[in-house]
Motif scaffolding. Sequence first.
Motif, PDB file in Angstrom:
ATOM      1  N   PHE A 178     -36.713 -16.158  44.941  1.00  0.00           N
ATOM      2  CA  PHE A 178     -35.732 -15.073  45.099  1.00  0.00           C
ATOM      3  C   PHE A 178     -35.929 -14.396  46.459  1.00  0.00           C
ATOM      4  O   PHE A 178     -37.049 -14.136  46.886  1.00  0.00           O
ATOM      5  CB  PHE A 178     -35.925 -14.047  43.980  1.00  0.00           C
ATOM      6  N   LYS A 179     -34.821 -14.125  47.151  1.00  0.00           N
ATOM      7  CA  LYS A 179     -34.898 -13.483  48.467  1.00  0.00           C
ATOM      8  C   LYS A 179     -34.334 -12.073  48.394  1.00  0.00           C
ATOM      9  O   LYS A 179     -33.405 -11.817  47.620  1.00  0.00           O
ATOM     10  CB  LYS A 179     -34.114 -14.296  49.488  1.00  0.00           C
ATOM     11  N   SER A 180     -34.881 -11.186  49.197  1.00  0.00           N
ATOM     12  CA  SER A 180     -34.329  -9.827  49.230  1.00  0.00           C
ATOM     13  C   SER A 180     -34.604  -9.199  50.589  1.00  0.00           C
ATOM     14  O   SER A 180     -35.635  -9.455  51.203  1.00  0.00           O
ATOM     15  CB  SER A 180     -34.935  -8.966  48.128  1.00  0.00           C
ATOM     16  N   GLY A 181     -33.640  -8.416  51.045  1.00  0.00           N
ATOM     17  CA  GLY A 181     -33.828  -7.782  52.344  1.00  0.00           C
ATOM     18  C   GLY A 181     -32.600  -6.993  52.755  1.00  0.00           C
ATOM     19  O   GLY A 181     -31.649  -6.836  51.987  1.00  0.00           O
ATOM     20  N   PHE A 182     -32.648  -6.508  53.996  1.00  0.00           N
ATOM     21  CA  PHE A 182     -31.615  -5.600  54.495  1.00  0.00           C
ATOM     22  C   PHE A 182     -30.797  -6.255  55.600  1.00  0.00           C
ATOM     23  O   PHE A 182     -31.337  -6.942  56.475  1.00  0.00           O
ATOM     24  CB  PHE A 182     -32.273  -4.336  55.053  1.00  0.00           C
ATOM     25  N   ALA A 183     -29.492  -6.030  55.532  1.00  0.00           N
ATOM     26  CA  ALA A 183     -28.586  -6.529  56.578  1.00  0.00           C
ATOM     27  C   ALA A 183     -27.721  -5.362  57.037  1.00  0.00           C
ATOM     28  O   ALA A 183     -27.373  -4.494  56.237  1.00  0.00           O
ATOM     29  CB  ALA A 183     -27.707  -7.650  56.038  1.00  0.00           C
ATOM     30  N   THR A 184     -27.398  -5.333  58.315  1.00  0.00           N
ATOM     31  CA  THR A 184     -26.496  -4.285  58.784  1.00  0.00           C
ATOM     32  C   THR A 184     -25.249  -4.896  59.396  1.00  0.00           C
ATOM     33  O   THR A 184     -25.290  -5.994  59.958  1.00  0.00           O
ATOM     34  CB  THR A 184     -27.167  -3.352  59.805  1.00  0.00           C
ATOM     35  N   LEU A 185     -24.149  -4.173  59.245  1.00  0.00           N
ATOM     36  CA  LEU A 185     -22.878  -4.555  59.870  1.00  0.00           C
ATOM     37  C   LEU A 185     -22.657  -3.626  61.043  1.00  0.00           C
ATOM     38  O   LEU A 185     -22.602  -2.410  60.856  1.00  0.00           O
ATOM     39  CB  LEU A 185     -21.731  -4.330  58.876  1.00  0.00           C
ATOM     40  N   ILE A 186     -22.543  -4.191  62.242  1.00  0.00           N
ATOM     41  CA  ILE A 186     -22.234  -3.337  63.379  1.00  0.00           C
ATOM     42  C   ILE A 186     -20.993  -3.875  64.078  1.00  0.00           C
ATOM     43  O   ILE A 186     -20.557  -4.999  63.845  1.00  0.00           O
ATOM     44  CB  ILE A 186     -23.403  -3.226  64.390  1.00  0.00           C
ATOM     45  N   GLY A 187     -20.451  -3.058  64.953  1.00  0.00           N
ATOM     46  CA  GLY A 187     -19.259  -3.466  65.680  1.00  0.00           C
ATOM     47  C   GLY A 187     -18.505  -2.248  66.148  1.00  0.00           C
ATOM     48  O   GLY A 187     -18.790  -1.127  65.728  1.00  0.00           O
ATOM     49  N   ARG A 188     -17.563  -2.465  67.032  1.00  0.00           N
ATOM     50  CA  ARG A 188     -16.757  -1.359  67.516  1.00  0.00           C
ATOM     51  C   ARG A 188     -15.938  -0.787  66.364  1.00  0.00           C
ATOM     52  O   ARG A 188     -15.696  -1.469  65.375  1.00  0.00           O
ATOM     53  CB  ARG A 188     -15.843  -1.821  68.649  1.00  0.00           C
ATOM     54  N   PRO A 189     -15.491   0.482  66.510  1.00  0.00           N
ATOM     55  CA  PRO A 189     -14.672   1.059  65.445  1.00  0.00           C
ATOM     56  C   PRO A 189     -13.441   0.193  65.153  1.00  0.00           C
ATOM     57  O   PRO A 189     -12.876  -0.427  66.042  1.00  0.00           O
ATOM     58  CB  PRO A 189     -14.243   2.414  66.037  1.00  0.00           C
ATOM     59  N   ASN A 190     -13.081   0.148  63.885  1.00  0.00           N
ATOM     60  CA  ASN A 190     -11.826  -0.475  63.458  1.00  0.00           C
ATOM     61  C   ASN A 190     -11.790  -2.006  63.551  1.00  0.00           C
ATOM     62  O   ASN A 190     -10.719  -2.586  63.670  1.00  0.00           O
ATOM     63  CB  ASN A 190     -10.637   0.113  64.247  1.00  0.00           C
ATOM     64  N   VAL A 191     -12.959  -2.657  63.514  1.00  0.00           N
ATOM     65  CA  VAL A 191     -12.931  -4.134  63.500  1.00  0.00           C
ATOM     66  C   VAL A 191     -12.948  -4.691  62.074  1.00  0.00           C
ATOM     67  O   VAL A 191     -12.890  -5.898  61.875  1.00  0.00           O
ATOM     68  CB  VAL A 191     -14.102  -4.770  64.315  1.00  0.00           C
ATOM     69  N   GLY A 192     -13.051  -3.796  61.085  1.00  0.00           N
ATOM     70  CA  GLY A 192     -12.980  -4.248  59.700  1.00  0.00           C
ATOM     71  C   GLY A 192     -14.305  -4.293  58.962  1.00  0.00           C
ATOM     72  O   GLY A 192     -14.444  -5.012  57.973  1.00  0.00           O
ATOM     73  N   LYS A 193     -15.285  -3.511  59.427  1.00  0.00           N
ATOM     74  CA  LYS A 193     -16.603  -3.545  58.786  1.00  0.00           C
ATOM     75  C   LYS A 193     -16.543  -3.116  57.323  1.00  0.00           C
ATOM     76  O   LYS A 193     -17.096  -3.767  56.449  1.00  0.00           O
ATOM     77  CB  LYS A 193     -17.585  -2.646  59.561  1.00  0.00           C
ATOM     78  N   SER A 194     -15.867  -2.005  57.071  1.00  0.00           N
ATOM     79  CA  SER A 194     -15.812  -1.500  55.689  1.00  0.00           C
ATOM     80  C   SER A 194     -15.015  -2.437  54.790  1.00  0.00           C
ATOM     81  O   SER A 194     -15.376  -2.664  53.630  1.00  0.00           O
ATOM     82  CB  SER A 194     -15.211  -0.092  55.666  1.00  0.00           C
ATOM     83  N   THR A 195     -13.930  -3.005  55.315  1.00  0.00           N
ATOM     84  CA  THR A 195     -13.127  -3.953  54.528  1.00  0.00           C
ATOM     85  C   THR A 195     -13.981  -5.163  54.157  1.00  0.00           C
ATOM     86  O   THR A 195     -13.966  -5.629  53.014  1.00  0.00           O
ATOM     87  CB  THR A 195     -11.889  -4.421  55.336  1.00  0.00           C
ATOM     88  N   LEU A 196     -14.751  -5.667  55.121  1.00  0.00           N
ATOM     89  CA  LEU A 196     -15.621  -6.817  54.859  1.00  0.00           C
ATOM     90  C   LEU A 196     -16.632  -6.475  53.770  1.00  0.00           C
ATOM     91  O   LEU A 196     -16.822  -7.246  52.824  1.00  0.00           O
ATOM     92  CB  LEU A 196     -16.349  -7.249  56.146  1.00  0.00           C
ATOM     93  N   MET A 197     -17.265  -5.302  53.894  1.00  0.00           N
ATOM     94  CA  MET A 197     -18.288  -4.958  52.918  1.00  0.00           C
ATOM     95  C   MET A 197     -17.691  -4.769  51.531  1.00  0.00           C
ATOM     96  O   MET A 197     -18.247  -5.245  50.534  1.00  0.00           O
ATOM     97  CB  MET A 197     -19.047  -3.704  53.331  1.00  0.00           C
ATOM     98  N   ASN A 198     -16.550  -4.119  51.433  1.00  0.00           N
ATOM     99  CA  ASN A 198     -15.908  -3.943  50.128  1.00  0.00           C
ATOM    100  C   ASN A 198     -15.620  -5.290  49.470  1.00  0.00           C
ATOM    101  O   ASN A 198     -15.794  -5.456  48.260  1.00  0.00           O
ATOM    102  CB  ASN A 198     -14.608  -3.147  50.273  1.00  0.00           C
TER     103      ASN A 198
END
Length: 302
Positions: free
Chosen positions: A6-26
């Motif tokens: 089993f694997k576990s860890g942290f990933a972050t989404l970065i990018g300029r505003p309005n590239v769709g980070k929240s949409t991707l995460m949802n």
Amino acid sequence: MENAKFKSGFATLIGRPNVGKSTLMNHLIGQKIAITSNKPQTTRNRIQTVYTCPEGQIVFLDTPGIHKAKNKLGEYMVTVAERTLSEVDVILWLVEPSTFIGKGEQHIAAQLQRAKVPVILVMNKIDTVKKEDVPRYLDAYRQLCDFAEMIPVSALRGKNLTAVTDAILKYLPYGPQFYDEETVTDQPQRQIVAELIREKALRCLDEEIPHGIAVAIDRMRERPDGQIMDVDATIICERDSHKGIVIGKGGAMLRRIGSQARREIENMLEMKVNLQLWVKVKKDWRDSDFMIKNFGYNKKEL
């Protein structure tokens, strides 16, 4: 879950505003956690969400977009985004398909070159360009950084998202899960409710107002019969003229924001909601440390 593989860890989404980070995460999580709108700088806090599958658990830190700060709130947002890079196991850099790489992207690329963890380039919105042009856009970014993977996706259409979670899991360390399988976010309920109201305001209002608004939850209480949640909230804006626009003629705009927000809050809480909205003016709240903290933006680590 005891599982040597089993694997576990942290990933972050970065990018300029309005590239769709929240949409991707949802879409990755499978339900709405981060608010979305077509206006930049929608995400103000670092939102922690959790994706669990038989192979592992990914804890996502969604950050505010990295941009040139114009006030204390902006500085706070950028600091949170940049600091996250040193706290995770994998970085996802979300970009739009283009051969033109602007100053914003170059600024992010310069930071990623110093990253000590794998960086995955996720090219979002491929549904907006010709399929045959995608390799050319990926090539343009390939020159910028030594990416572990490059994945073209459409977060909005749900295209190729399994490739993203598979790639992240590939680079996570083996270890136990941090959260139980039912957990999808560490956001307090009140904060998600405030953000849903702010999302509806962002979508309903004119261009010049949205960044100048915050939402404070004054009261959130379930009735004794467990059938209805009473929510009292205040939309804070920076100018008297904005207050009039938020309320609208005869209160029409405020009712529109309220009815849209109420539907989403009911879906999330799975119960009826009695939502009461007020509007107050707090001039220049985005440049006040006290106000920023008061509206739920945590500055204690900065």
